[in-house]
Design a protein around this motif. Structure first.
Motif: not given
Length: 364
Positions: A113, A117, A125-126, A128, A168, A171-172, A177, A179, A181, A246
């Motif tokens: 990630a 990034h 958008r990622w 996860q 998760e 990443l948040r 970012f 994200l 999920v 999200d």
């Protein structure tokens, strides 16, 4: 558009790749693959697509070589430049206590990630891909989409679910970012191809019906979705111009079948009588008493592995969870087909596959 898909040689990732093929988006997709050469990686992705009924050749220039447990291998890969979307399916998805779970699912995911990034400032958008079961026990059903559930590390039944929610949450915390999920419920089979792409999880039902015992009550619902619907939903989340949330469940929700409905569909598909008149619900701590039945009902098997598998999956089944999917439906994603509607395809495609061979997909 330039999309990165990880895990395309696996079950859910293969379904995503097939969904991208159905939308003519494979040419705009690159794949993170663990392989010795790009050509080998391309062959692996193409072979997995064939299992989903997609006959096409991925080219070596679409492959980014990388192993999530060795992030330095992909940190400088030019294939990570200019990405607009990422669907991150790659994970060590096992209910065993594999020592590489954290390095793969958490540390490797974070390293990828950060690399994406930094290299792709236009990333929109990622997605996860997690698991709805990371919510932990003790919640009311239907389980709501929540960032709070599952934070208690001691409440997790297996290291896998603990690692997925840890990734998760980490990443948040990455600044800026993008994200989203997506937490699938229980992914079993394919709505047309049955277990041909993967026998994952279906063997649990085979085992329960053969033993005529499990931890579910006949009236409990089991939240099961097909891999192809899951793949289409993930692509929809990745490509939507805007999303209202999200965090999403990819689940059957109100379309979940009761155990007795699954029993009837399984009986019809296999040409047997339903087991319900003979079925016994047992507690997890009573599963050991079934060991004498294993070879009698299942053939030659590893008794310890079967008992361990039943104990793990029985504990999840005993939670009796249905996962709310109203957020996903509100985004315009159609509901999944009920499991009972495509169970016959799962039976036909797996009835001659040994139980231990089916189990290998879930005990790496």
């Amino acid at each position: 558009m330039r999309l990165l898909l990880t895990g395309a040689t696996g079950f859910v990732g293969g379904a995503v790749a097939a969904a991208l093929a159905g939308r003519d988006l494979l040419a705009s997709t690159v794949f993170l693959v663990r392989a010795a050469t790009p050509a080998e990686g391309a062959r692996r992705v193409s072979a997995n697509l064939a299992r989903f009924g997609v006959e096409t050749a991925i080219t070596p220039d679409q492959v980014v070589l990388g192993d999530l447990t060795e992030p330095q291998a992909f940190a400088a890969a030019p294939g990570l430049d200019g990405l607009t979307q990422v669907i991150h399916c790659a994970a060590l998805a096992t209910f065993s206590t594999n020592p590489a779970i954290w390095a793969h699912n958490v540390d490797g995911t974070l390293a990828l990630a950060r690399a994406v990034h930094a290299r792709s400032p236009g990333l929109r958008r990622w997605v996860q891909v997690g698991t709805a079961m990371c919510c932990g026990p003790g919640l009311p059903s239907p389980v709501a989409e929540s960032w709070e559930a599952g934070r208690d590390e001691e409440a997790h039944l297996v290291p896998y679910t603990r690692s997925k929610i840890a990734a998760e949450l980490a990443l948040r915390e990455l600044p800026g970012f993008p994200l989203v999920v997506a937490r699938p419920s229980i992914v079993v089979g394919h709505s047309r191809l049955g277990c041909a792409p993967s026998p994952s999880i279906f063997w649990v039902l085979r085992m329960a019906f053969a033993l005529e015992r499990f931890t579910c009550s006949p009236a409990e619902r089991i939240d099961i979705i097909p891999s192809d619907w899951c793949g289409e939903a993930l692509v929809s989340l990745a490509l939507a111009p805007r999303l209202a949330h999200d965090l999403y469940h990819l689940s059957a929700g109100g379309r979940s079948n009761r155990f007795d409905e699954i029993d009837v569909a399984y009986a019809q598909a296999s040409g047997r009588e339903p087991v319900l008149p003979r079925y016994q619900q047992v507690a997890v701590d009573e599963l050991r008493s079934l060991v004498p039945l294993f070879e009698q009902r299942l053939g030659r098997v590893n008794r310890l592995l079967i008992l361990r598998a039943l104990t793990l999956y029985g504990a999840f089944a005993q939670l009796n969870y249905v996962f709310d999917n109203q957020r996903l439906l509100a985004e315009g994603v159609p509901p999944p087909p009920p499991f009972a509607d495509y169970l016959a395809a799962c039976v036909r495609s797996s009835e001659h596959v040994p139980m231990t061979e089916q189990m290998a997909a879930d005990f790496k």
